[in-house]
Structure formats: structure tokens, C-alpha cells
Design a protein around this motif. Structure first.
Motif, PDB file in Angstrom:
ATOM      1  N   ARG A  52      34.162  30.287  28.278  1.00  0.00           N
ATOM      2  CA  ARG A  52      33.277  30.828  29.182  1.00  0.00           C
ATOM      3  C   ARG A  52      33.774  31.467  30.533  1.00  0.00           C
ATOM      4  NH1 ARG A  52      29.754  26.397  27.765  1.00  0.00           N
ATOM      5  NH2 ARG A  52      30.570  25.193  29.618  1.00  0.00           N
ATOM      6  N   ILE A  53      34.750  30.561  31.036  1.00  0.00           N
ATOM      7  CA  ILE A  53      35.547  31.193  32.045  1.00  0.00           C
ATOM      8  C   ILE A  53      36.457  32.396  31.563  1.00  0.00           C
ATOM      9  CG2 ILE A  53      37.480  30.826  33.695  1.00  0.00           C
ATOM     10  CD1 ILE A  53      34.893  28.959  34.169  1.00  0.00           C
ATOM     11  N   PHE A  54      37.145  32.377  30.377  1.00  0.00           N
ATOM     12  CA  PHE A  54      37.735  33.572  29.986  1.00  0.00           C
ATOM     13  C   PHE A  54      36.706  34.834  29.988  1.00  0.00           C
ATOM     14  CE2 PHE A  54      41.201  35.731  28.687  1.00  0.00           C
ATOM     15  CZ  PHE A  54      42.279  34.943  28.306  1.00  0.00           C
ATOM     16  N   LYS A  55      35.689  34.681  29.290  1.00  0.00           N
ATOM     17  CA  LYS A  55      34.461  35.855  29.141  1.00  0.00           C
ATOM     18  C   LYS A  55      34.379  36.166  30.552  1.00  0.00           C
ATOM     19  CE  LYS A  55      33.004  34.504  24.547  1.00  0.00           C
ATOM     20  NZ  LYS A  55      31.972  34.252  23.787  1.00  0.00           N
ATOM     21  N   SER A  56      34.104  35.287  31.489  1.00  0.00           N
ATOM     22  CA  SER A  56      33.710  35.706  32.827  1.00  0.00           C
ATOM     23  C   SER A  56      34.694  36.835  33.547  1.00  0.00           C
ATOM     24  CB  SER A  56      33.361  34.373  33.643  1.00  0.00           C
ATOM     25  OG  SER A  56      32.436  33.612  33.372  1.00  0.00           O
ATOM     26  N   VAL A  57      36.204  36.292  33.211  1.00  0.00           N
ATOM     27  CA  VAL A  57      37.358  37.103  33.699  1.00  0.00           C
ATOM     28  C   VAL A  57      37.184  38.598  32.943  1.00  0.00           C
ATOM     29  CG1 VAL A  57      39.551  37.344  33.922  1.00  0.00           C
ATOM     30  CG2 VAL A  57      38.761  35.210  34.078  1.00  0.00           C
ATOM     31  N   LEU A  58      36.667  38.454  31.705  1.00  0.00           N
ATOM     32  CA  LEU A  58      36.668  39.827  31.135  1.00  0.00           C
ATOM     33  C   LEU A  58      35.518  40.520  31.600  1.00  0.00           C
ATOM     34  CD1 LEU A  58      37.426  38.710  27.389  1.00  0.00           C
ATOM     35  CD2 LEU A  58      38.785  40.115  28.736  1.00  0.00           C
ATOM     36  N   SER A  59      34.485  39.910  31.947  1.00  0.00           N
ATOM     37  CA  SER A  59      33.219  40.689  32.379  1.00  0.00           C
ATOM     38  C   SER A  59      33.393  41.060  33.852  1.00  0.00           C
ATOM     39  CB  SER A  59      31.942  39.592  32.525  1.00  0.00           C
ATOM     40  OG  SER A  59      31.630  39.168  31.026  1.00  0.00           O
ATOM     41  N   TRP A  60      34.219  40.350  34.657  1.00  0.00           N
ATOM     42  CA  TRP A  60      34.541  40.752  35.806  1.00  0.00           C
ATOM     43  C   TRP A  60      35.483  42.236  35.815  1.00  0.00           C
ATOM     44  CZ3 TRP A  60      39.246  41.644  38.803  1.00  0.00           C
ATOM     45  CH2 TRP A  60      38.945  41.797  40.131  1.00  0.00           C
ATOM     46  N   ILE A  61      36.499  42.263  35.352  1.00  0.00           N
ATOM     47  CA  ILE A  61      37.305  43.226  34.915  1.00  0.00           C
ATOM     48  C   ILE A  61      36.437  44.572  34.582  1.00  0.00           C
ATOM     49  CG2 ILE A  61      39.146  44.417  33.496  1.00  0.00           C
ATOM     50  CD1 ILE A  61      40.560  41.588  33.308  1.00  0.00           C
ATOM     51  N   ASP A  62      35.559  44.297  33.499  1.00  0.00           N
ATOM     52  CA  ASP A  62      34.600  45.428  33.287  1.00  0.00           C
ATOM     53  C   ASP A  62      33.604  46.014  34.145  1.00  0.00           C
ATOM     54  OD1 ASP A  62      35.666  45.217  30.611  1.00  0.00           O
ATOM     55  OD2 ASP A  62      34.143  43.834  29.891  1.00  0.00           O
ATOM     56  N   GLU A  63      33.071  44.858  35.064  1.00  0.00           N
ATOM     57  CA  GLU A  63      32.327  45.363  36.247  1.00  0.00           C
ATOM     58  C   GLU A  63      33.113  46.006  37.333  1.00  0.00           C
ATOM     59  OE1 GLU A  63      30.422  41.722  37.468  1.00  0.00           O
ATOM     60  OE2 GLU A  63      29.152  41.810  35.451  1.00  0.00           O
ATOM     61  N   TYR A  64      34.528  45.555  37.537  1.00  0.00           N
ATOM     62  CA  TYR A  64      35.120  46.048  38.421  1.00  0.00           C
ATOM     63  C   TYR A  64      35.606  47.486  38.192  1.00  0.00           C
ATOM     64  CZ  TYR A  64      39.044  46.825  41.720  1.00  0.00           C
ATOM     65  OH  TYR A  64      39.932  47.352  42.533  1.00  0.00           O
ATOM     66  N   TYR A  65      35.948  47.794  36.870  1.00  0.00           N
ATOM     67  CA  TYR A  65      36.252  49.085  36.420  1.00  0.00           C
ATOM     68  C   TYR A  65      35.041  50.111  36.548  1.00  0.00           C
ATOM     69  CZ  TYR A  65      37.400  52.837  33.053  1.00  0.00           C
ATOM     70  OH  TYR A  65      37.556  54.032  32.424  1.00  0.00           O
ATOM     71  N   ALA A  66      33.868  49.482  36.282  1.00  0.00           N
ATOM     72  CA  ALA A  66      32.514  50.354  36.266  1.00  0.00           C
ATOM     73  C   ALA A  66      32.361  50.796  37.839  1.00  0.00           C
ATOM     74  CB  ALA A  66      31.330  49.519  35.707  1.00  0.00           C
ATOM     75  N   GLU A  67      32.508  49.742  38.682  1.00  0.00           N
ATOM     76  CA  GLU A  67      32.356  49.833  40.340  1.00  0.00           C
ATOM     77  C   GLU A  67      33.341  51.004  40.682  1.00  0.00           C
ATOM     78  OE1 GLU A  67      33.091  47.508  44.437  1.00  0.00           O
ATOM     79  OE2 GLU A  67      32.808  46.299  42.567  1.00  0.00           O
ATOM     80  N   GLN A  68      34.366  50.875  40.383  1.00  0.00           N
ATOM     81  CA  GLN A  68      35.494  51.754  40.633  1.00  0.00           C
ATOM     82  C   GLN A  68      35.165  53.155  40.161  1.00  0.00           C
ATOM     83  OE1 GLN A  68      38.121  51.226  42.899  1.00  0.00           O
ATOM     84  NE2 GLN A  68      36.858  49.250  43.118  1.00  0.00           N
ATOM     85  N   ILE A  69      34.819  53.310  39.029  1.00  0.00           N
ATOM     86  CA  ILE A  69      34.498  54.577  38.275  1.00  0.00           C
ATOM     87  C   ILE A  69      33.284  55.335  39.260  1.00  0.00           C
ATOM     88  CG2 ILE A  69      33.414  55.831  36.448  1.00  0.00           C
ATOM     89  CD1 ILE A  69      36.433  55.010  35.988  1.00  0.00           C
ATOM     90  N   ARG A  70      32.218  54.394  39.432  1.00  0.00           N
ATOM     91  CA  ARG A  70      31.230  54.838  40.162  1.00  0.00           C
ATOM     92  C   ARG A  70      31.558  55.490  41.671  1.00  0.00           C
ATOM     93  NH1 ARG A  70      28.474  50.316  38.026  1.00  0.00           N
ATOM     94  NH2 ARG A  70      28.953  48.954  39.772  1.00  0.00           N
ATOM     95  N   SER A  71      32.585  54.457  42.209  1.00  0.00           N
ATOM     96  CA  SER A  71      32.808  54.636  43.620  1.00  0.00           C
ATOM     97  C   SER A  71      33.682  56.242  43.763  1.00  0.00           C
ATOM     98  CB  SER A  71      33.739  53.640  44.180  1.00  0.00           C
ATOM     99  OG  SER A  71      33.296  52.546  44.258  1.00  0.00           O
ATOM    100  N   PHE A  72      34.585  56.494  42.516  1.00  0.00           N
ATOM    101  CA  PHE A  72      35.137  57.650  42.543  1.00  0.00           C
ATOM    102  C   PHE A  72      34.300  58.742  42.335  1.00  0.00           C
ATOM    103  CE2 PHE A  72      39.031  54.766  42.038  1.00  0.00           C
ATOM    104  CZ  PHE A  72      39.827  55.380  43.283  1.00  0.00           C
ATOM    105  N   ARG A  73      33.430  58.463  41.533  1.00  0.00           N
ATOM    106  CA  ARG A  73      32.564  59.499  41.044  1.00  0.00           C
ATOM    107  C   ARG A  73      31.660  60.021  42.320  1.00  0.00           C
ATOM    108  NH1 ARG A  73      29.565  57.107  37.511  1.00  0.00           N
ATOM    109  NH2 ARG A  73      30.701  57.839  35.597  1.00  0.00           N
ATOM    110  N   MET A  74      31.187  59.061  43.108  1.00  0.00           N
ATOM    111  CA  MET A  74      30.562  59.349  44.450  1.00  0.00           C
ATOM    112  C   MET A  74      31.245  60.153  45.300  1.00  0.00           C
ATOM    113  SD  MET A  74      27.347  58.560  44.123  1.00  0.00           S
ATOM    114  CE  MET A  74      27.107  58.804  45.735  1.00  0.00           C
ATOM    115  N   LEU A  75      32.484  59.663  45.463  1.00  0.00           N
ATOM    116  CA  LEU A  75      33.646  60.198  46.374  1.00  0.00           C
ATOM    117  C   LEU A  75      33.794  61.701  45.978  1.00  0.00           C
ATOM    118  CD1 LEU A  75      35.527  59.377  48.603  1.00  0.00           C
ATOM    119  CD2 LEU A  75      37.215  58.837  47.176  1.00  0.00           C
ATOM    120  N   PHE A  76      34.006  61.788  44.706  1.00  0.00           N
ATOM    121  CA  PHE A  76      34.275  63.248  44.294  1.00  0.00           C
ATOM    122  C   PHE A  76      33.174  64.239  44.364  1.00  0.00           C
ATOM    123  CE2 PHE A  76      37.804  61.556  41.371  1.00  0.00           C
ATOM    124  CZ  PHE A  76      38.797  61.955  41.986  1.00  0.00           C
TER     125      PHE A  76
END
Length: 365
Positions: free
Chosen positions: A154-178
Motif C-alpha cells: 500500500r505504501i509502495f503504491k502510494s509512492v507511485l501514485s504520488w509520482i503520477d500526481e506530481y507529474y500530472a501537476e507539473q504538466i498542468r502547471s507548464f501547460r498553463m505557463l505556456f
């Protein structure tokens, strides 16, 4: 501001915006690359963990049990070594400290892994000590593996989920910035183009107004070379403007005194006007009475960068002056005659002479 400078500043502004966009793009590529690399590394560790589970179950089923258990033990040690350096994965080492929840997640991951690792070695020892593997032993190992590893998974999957969410957040931020920089670039380009087009329109209107003048307008540079001539000046000079361009003004503007026929030179270093009646002589020797006004062009440093010559055709004016002068002389002669006749009549009245005789006398006189 000149059109050339305006265009230069516009180009600099757009270039600066593009450079900023490029820098953010490069930073975005670097960050997303780090996230993807970290996701792959964490995913590989999770695969290693799944292989540990699979090999433990496989070792409980039969042949080469000791060899399989030894291989499993080495895999567990490798996974343990990798998890001990989990924080060194690029993403966590770069931004992990910015997220307090990530530190807690890492701590829980290490704690759950320690418990899971002990459980795995316990199951390995149990399988080694078991002689013949029965269904009950397999069920027991599987049940303990599932229950013992569930918190760690469960903890390992939480880490993977956090990475995926962080990636999506960065993509959204850069999209809005562009999008933001794209809007700024579009607006700045629109404003610059509008201002430039307005400036061009104003210059065209000014050029149209100058070209519509009957007076001659000639613009020279600092070296007195012609850089602009309007149709009025072409008509006065009886020359083609294209032929006059880039030639010296003194070669085309030949001025002579209307009285002495001597050459006339007007100082173009300061604002001046022709103070005498002058004649403009063309290449064919034809003369035209003109007046010439010169206005020097100065830059911000008060240095001369050229001159504007305004040439007015005085032909009609001189004809009008001649006509008025002629009429004035005629009127003056008639007035003198009337005064003389009036005096003669008064003399006639005093002397008793006939008015007709006196009139005849005055006309004869």
C-alpha cells in the motif's frame, strides 16, 4: 521614435519573450525528464518486489527449492539495498524536502519494508526447514505473504501514485505557463503590429500630404545628398526624382540672383530663408522665380543629420505683383491729372478764363 527603432525594440521584446519561453520549456523538459526517470526507477523496484513474491511462492512448489531460495535471498538483499537509497532517486532528492508528506511516506516505506523483509526471511527459513512441501504449507506461506506484505504494498503504491500526481501537476502547471506566455506573446505582437501599422499609416498620410503640395520639398542627409524629393520639386527642377536621388543638392538646386545674375548660396547649417529675389535655373537654362527656406534636422545630441528644403514657385506671385504695380501706376497718373485739372479750374475761375480753354491747356501741358 523612428520606424526602424520601433521595429528594433519590438524585435528585442519578442526575442526576450521567446527566450523566456524557451528557458521555461527547457526547465520543463528537465523536470519532466527527472520525473519520468524516477517513475521508471520506482516502477523497477516495484517489479523487483513482485518478483520476490513470485519466487517465494515458486520455491514452495517443488524442485530446486534450495537453489530458488538462495536466488530469492539475493534478490531480497538487492531490493533492500535499493530501498535504503530510495531518497537518492532524482525526484525525491530534488523536491522531496518541499513536500512534508513525502518525508512521512518515505519513513513509513522503510518501516514497512523492514517488517516485510523480516517476514520474507522467516518464510525462507520455514521453507528450508520443511521437508516435503504440502498444500497446507503452501497455503500458510501464501496467507502470511499476503497479509505481511499488504501494508508495504500500500505504501509502495502510494509512492507511485504520488509520482503520477506530481507529474500530472507539473504538466498542468507548464501547460498553463505556456498558455500564459503564449497570450502575452500574442498580445505584445498585436500591440506592436498595431503601433507599427499606425506609424506606417501616419507616415504614409504625411508622405501623401507632402507629395500633394505644389511647393517643392527636398530632404537631404548630413552630407547634403538628396534622400527624398516630392513631385512639386521635380516639376520645379524639371528633372526625374529617381535621377536626383543620392546626388548632392548643390548639383540640382542652382540659384541665381534676380538682379545681379550672380550665384546665390543659402546656409543650411541653421534655419534660413532666401532674403532676395532669386531664380532657380534648371539644366536647360530655364529660370523660375522662387523662394527657398531651409530647416536643419538635428538629433538628440544637436548634431545635424540633414536638412529640409522648401521651394516655393513665385511665378504667379510676381505676375500678380507686376499687374498690381501697373494698375497702381495707371491709377496714380489718373489721380495726378485730376488734381491738375482741379487746380487749373480754380485758376480759370479766378482769372476769368473759359474752362474749355483751361482744359485744353492742361491736356496740352
Amino acid at each position: 521614435m523612428s520606424l526602424r527603432k520601433r521595429s528594433l525594440y519590438s524585435l528585442i521584446l519578442i526575442t526576450m519573450i521567446l527566450v523566456v519561453v524557451f528557458l521555461f520549456y527547457a526547465a520543463g523538459i528537465r523536470i519532466t525528464g527527472r520525473i519520468i526517470k524516477s517513475r521508471i526507477e520506482v516502477g523497477d523496484l516495484y517489479k523487483e518486489w513482485l518478483l520476490c513474491k513470485y519466487e517465494l511462492l515458486d520455491a514452495s512448489f517443488g524442485k530446486n527449492k534450495q537453489e530458488k531460495l538462495l536466488k530469492l535471498k539475493n534478490r531480497i538483499n538487492d531490493l533492500d539495498s535499493a530501498l535504503r537509497h530510495f531518497e537518492n532517486i532524482p525526484l525525491f532528492s530534488a523536491v522531496g524536502h518541499l513536500y512534508p508528506g513525502m518525508s512521512d511516506l518515505m519513513l513509513k516505506l522503510h518501516m514497512k519494508w523492514s517488517v516485510t523483509r523480516i517476514m520474507l526471511f522467516k518464510e525462507i527459513a520455514y521453507l528450508k526447514s520443511s521437508g516435503n512441501i504440502t498444500i497446507d504449507i503452501v497455503k500458510k506461506v501464501n496467507a502470511e505473504l499476503v497479509s505481511g506484505s499488504a501494508p508495504f504494498e500500500r505504501i509502495f503504491k502510494s509512492v507511485l501514485s504520488w509520482i503520477d500526481e506530481y507529474y500530472a501537476e507539473q504538466i498542468r502547471s507548464f501547460r498553463m505557463l505556456f498558455i500564459f506566455f503564449g497570450i502575452i506573446l500574442i498580445l505584445s505582437s498585436f500591440i506592436i503590429l498595431t503601433a507599427t501599422n499606425l506609424r506606417i499609416l501616419q507616415e504614409r498620410l504625411l508622405l501623401t500630404a507632402i507629395n500633394s503640395l505644389s511647393d517643392g520639398v527636398v530632404l537631404t542627409d548630413a552630407r547634403r545628398r538628396v534622400i527624398f524629393i516630392n513631385p512639386g520639386a521635380e516639376k520645379l527642377l524639371h528633372a526625374d526624382g529617381n535621377r536626383i536621388m543620392n546626388t548632392y543638392i548643390n548639383e540640382n538646386l542652382i540659384l541665381k540672383s534676380d538682379y545681379s545674375n550672380n550665384p546665390v548660396r543659402i546656409d543650411d547649417s541653421e534655419k534660413s530663408n532666401s532674403s532676395e529675389s532669386i531664380l532657380l535655373t534648371d539644366k536647360e537654362g530655364k529660370t523660375t522665380p522662387v523662394s527657398v527656406s531651409i530647416t536643419p534636422l538635428l538629433n538628440k545630441g544637436k548634431a545635424n543629420i540633414g536638412s529640409v528644403y522648401l521651394i516655393k514657385d513665385l511665378t504667379q506671385w510676381k505676375r500678380l505683383v507686376t499687374k498690381i504695380s501697373s494698375e497702381f501706376v495707371t491709377l496714380e497718373e489718373e489721380e495726378i491729372d485730376r488734381e491738375i485739372n482741379s487746380i487749373l479750374r480754380r485758376i480759370a475761375e479766378v482769372s476769368g478764363c473759359s474752362g474749355i480753354y483751361i482744359f485744353q491747356f492742361s491736356r496740352n501741358v
